[in-house]
Enzyme design. Structure first.
Site, short mmCIF file in Angstrom:
data_model
loop_
_atom_site.label_atom_id
_atom_site.label_comp_id
_atom_site.label_asym_id
_atom_site.label_seq_id
_atom_site.Cartn_x
_atom_site.Cartn_y
_atom_site.Cartn_z
N HIS A 64 19.69 34.68 24.94
CA HIS A 64 19.49 36.13 24.91
C HIS A 64 18.12 36.53 24.36
O HIS A 64 17.49 37.44 24.87
CB HIS A 64 20.64 36.80 24.13
CG HIS A 64 21.94 36.70 24.85
ND1 HIS A 64 23.07 36.14 24.29
CD2 HIS A 64 22.28 37.02 26.12
CE1 HIS A 64 24.06 36.17 25.18
NE2 HIS A 64 23.61 36.68 26.30
N ASP A 88 28.70 40.33 28.57
CA ASP A 88 29.04 40.02 27.18
C ASP A 88 28.30 40.92 26.19
O ASP A 88 28.72 41.06 25.05
CB ASP A 88 28.75 38.54 26.88
CG ASP A 88 27.32 38.19 27.23
OD1 ASP A 88 26.44 38.44 26.40
OD2 ASP A 88 27.07 37.69 28.35
N ASP A 139 28.12 46.39 41.77
CA ASP A 139 27.30 45.25 42.14
C ASP A 139 25.83 45.57 41.89
O ASP A 139 25.35 46.64 42.32
CB ASP A 139 27.54 44.94 43.63
CG ASP A 139 26.99 43.58 44.03
OD1 ASP A 139 25.90 43.19 43.53
OD2 ASP A 139 27.63 42.90 44.83
N GLY A 140 25.13 44.67 41.22
CA GLY A 140 23.73 44.91 40.87
C GLY A 140 22.86 45.26 42.07
O GLY A 140 21.92 46.06 41.96
N ASP A 157 20.55 39.05 34.16
CA ASP A 157 21.34 38.13 33.33
C ASP A 157 22.59 37.79 34.12
O ASP A 157 23.68 38.30 33.85
CB ASP A 157 21.69 38.83 32.01
CG ASP A 157 22.53 37.96 31.10
OD1 ASP A 157 22.79 36.78 31.43
OD2 ASP A 157 22.95 38.47 30.04
N SER A 158 22.42 36.94 35.11
CA SER A 158 23.50 36.75 36.08
C SER A 158 24.13 35.39 35.94
O SER A 158 23.52 34.44 35.44
CB SER A 158 22.96 36.94 37.49
OG SER A 158 22.55 35.71 38.03
N SER A 159 25.35 35.29 36.44
CA SER A 159 25.99 33.99 36.54
C SER A 159 25.35 33.21 37.69
O SER A 159 24.35 33.64 38.28
CB SER A 159 27.50 34.16 36.68
OG SER A 159 27.83 35.35 37.35
N PRO A 164 30.36 36.06 42.88
CA PRO A 164 29.78 37.40 42.99
C PRO A 164 28.28 37.47 42.72
O PRO A 164 27.61 38.43 43.12
CB PRO A 164 30.55 38.22 41.93
CG PRO A 164 31.21 37.23 41.03
CD PRO A 164 31.41 35.99 41.84
N1 AAT Z 1 24.70 36.63 28.78
C1 AAT Z 1 24.94 35.33 29.31
C2 AAT Z 1 26.11 35.39 30.22
C3 AAT Z 1 26.01 35.41 31.56
S1 AAT Z 1 27.23 36.27 32.30
C4 AAT Z 1 26.65 36.86 33.81
C5 AAT Z 1 27.35 38.17 34.22
O1 AAT Z 1 26.90 38.51 35.54
C6 AAT Z 1 28.88 38.11 34.30
O2 AAT Z 1 29.43 39.04 33.39
C7 AAT Z 1 29.20 38.51 35.74
O3 AAT Z 1 30.37 39.29 35.89
C8 AAT Z 1 27.93 39.28 36.13
N2 AAT Z 1 27.68 39.37 37.58
C9 AAT Z 1 27.91 38.42 38.51
N3 AAT Z 1 27.57 38.89 39.74
C10 AAT Z 1 27.10 40.15 39.57
C11 AAT Z 1 26.61 41.15 40.47
N4 AAT Z 1 26.51 40.91 41.78
N5 AAT Z 1 26.21 42.33 39.95
C12 AAT Z 1 26.29 42.58 38.60
N6 AAT Z 1 26.77 41.67 37.72
C13 AAT Z 1 27.17 40.47 38.19
C14 AAT Z 1 25.03 34.56 32.30
C15 AAT Z 1 25.52 33.13 32.33
C16 AAT Z 1 24.58 32.10 32.91
C17 AAT Z 1 25.34 30.85 33.24
C18 AAT Z 1 24.46 29.69 33.59
N7 AAT Z 1 25.21 28.53 34.02
#
Ligand code: AAT
Length: 283
Positions: A64, A88, A139-140, A157-159, A164
């Site tokens: 972060h 989070d 959705d972003g 800050d995406s997964s 998604p």
């Molecule tokens: N702060 C570190 C945690 C994350 S979480 C990433 C967030 O992205 C999740 O809450 C998920 O719901 C959100 N997310 C996923 N797709 C979208 C989208 N299309 N639009 C908006 N939000 C979205 C990052 C973890 C990194 C992991 C590395 N392995």
């Protein structure tokens, strides 16, 4: 008997993280993903989505602080910021530490991630109700599509690019982000691991190079992400990562309570091993 969580991430099939857990505090299936909170034996609490580690209390500062403060100190005067994902709350928490900030929007696809984090991860999510912060649940890509010339800094800050978040790794999305930024804006995206995911990173750097005059890559060291480190793409319309650094960090920074970021790390994070530099075509 010991209990172990084993990460199940398609793009990290050859080398998996395994974390010892005490118990599971929460599990639910949201419309988007499986959301779980674990109490671990040694790493504090841990949030997982679809069996992939999103963050732990133990090492979240490495992620972060670096996703936020590097672009925020690279920019001359960031007042309006957009966070995409980050449910989070850790990223918004760090953004709010910048005294010059006027407003931060967070666009998270899954409201349940926010609500679960508010309940189980208060040290991450407690600032989400701050008067300078606004939460939007969609959705972003839909959020940035409709916005022009509005933000100083965008933090993705995406997964990972499965499920998604896959749309957040497309050139179309990067283009909308560019247009949503002001003429001196900076875009930083979660951009995986330089041992394990170079094809993904190269694709992202390629999109960025088509859209921004300045593009670069930096990384942080974090044991609970695949391969023990994670990087970020840094795309900028005007500022290099360093040109405002001294001026921006010469005052009293005690309010930030840094645990990871230092001015030296800000610089060294961009220093990449030779095999990576060569592969990315970076100088
Ligand atoms: N702060 C570190 C945690 C994350 S979480 C990433 C967030 O992205 C999740 O809450 C998920 O719901 C959100 N997310 C996923 N797709 C979208 C989208 N299309 N639009 C908006 N939000 C979205 C990052 C973890 C990194 C992991 C590395 N392995």
């Amino acid at each position: 008997m010991s209990l172990w969580f084993i990460e199940n991430l398609e793009i990290a099939d050859d080398l998996k993280a395994q974390v010892q857990i005490k118990n599971r505090l929460h599990t639910e299936q949201s419309p988007f993903q499986k959301i779980e909170i674990f109490e671990t034996t040694g790493l504090g609490r841990m949030l997982t989505l679809d069996d992939v580690i999103m963050c732990t209390e133990y090492d979240e500062m490495a992620y972060h602080e670096m996703i936020v403060h590097v672009p925020m100190f690279a920019h001359k005067n960031p007042e309006k910021v957009l966070v995409i994902g980050g449910g989070d709350g850790g990223t918004v928490r760090e953004v709010l530490k910048h005294p010059g900030l006027k407003h931060v929007d967070m666009c998270e696809i899954d409201e349940r991630v926010v609500r679960v984090s508010e309940q189980y991860l208060p040290s991450f999510a407690s600032e989400l109700g701050h008067p300078k912060a606004a939460l939007h649940f969609k959705d972003g890509i839909q959020w940035v599509k409709d916005r022009k010339n509005e933000y100083d800094v965008i933090l993705v800050d995406s997964s990972d690019p499965v499920g998604p978040a896959a749309v957040l790794f497309t050139e179309e999305f990067f283009g909308y982000c560019r247009d949503s930024l002001k003429e001196d804006g900076i875009l930083v995206n979660q951009a995986e691991n330089f041992y394990m995911h170079r094809p993904i990173i190269k694709r992202m750097l390629g999109f960025g190079a088509n859209l921004f005059p300045i593009s670069s890559y930096y990384f942080t060291v974090i044991p609970t992400y695949p391969g023990g480190q994670i990087g970020f793409t840094f795309f900028s319309k005007k500022y290099t990562p360093f040109e405002n650094l001294e001026a921006r960090t010469s005052g009293d920074l005690s309010g930030f309570k840094f645990r990871y970021w230092t001015p030296e790390i800000h610089r060294s994070a961009f220093q990449l091993p030779r095999f990576v530099r060569d592969d990315f075509g970076l100088k």
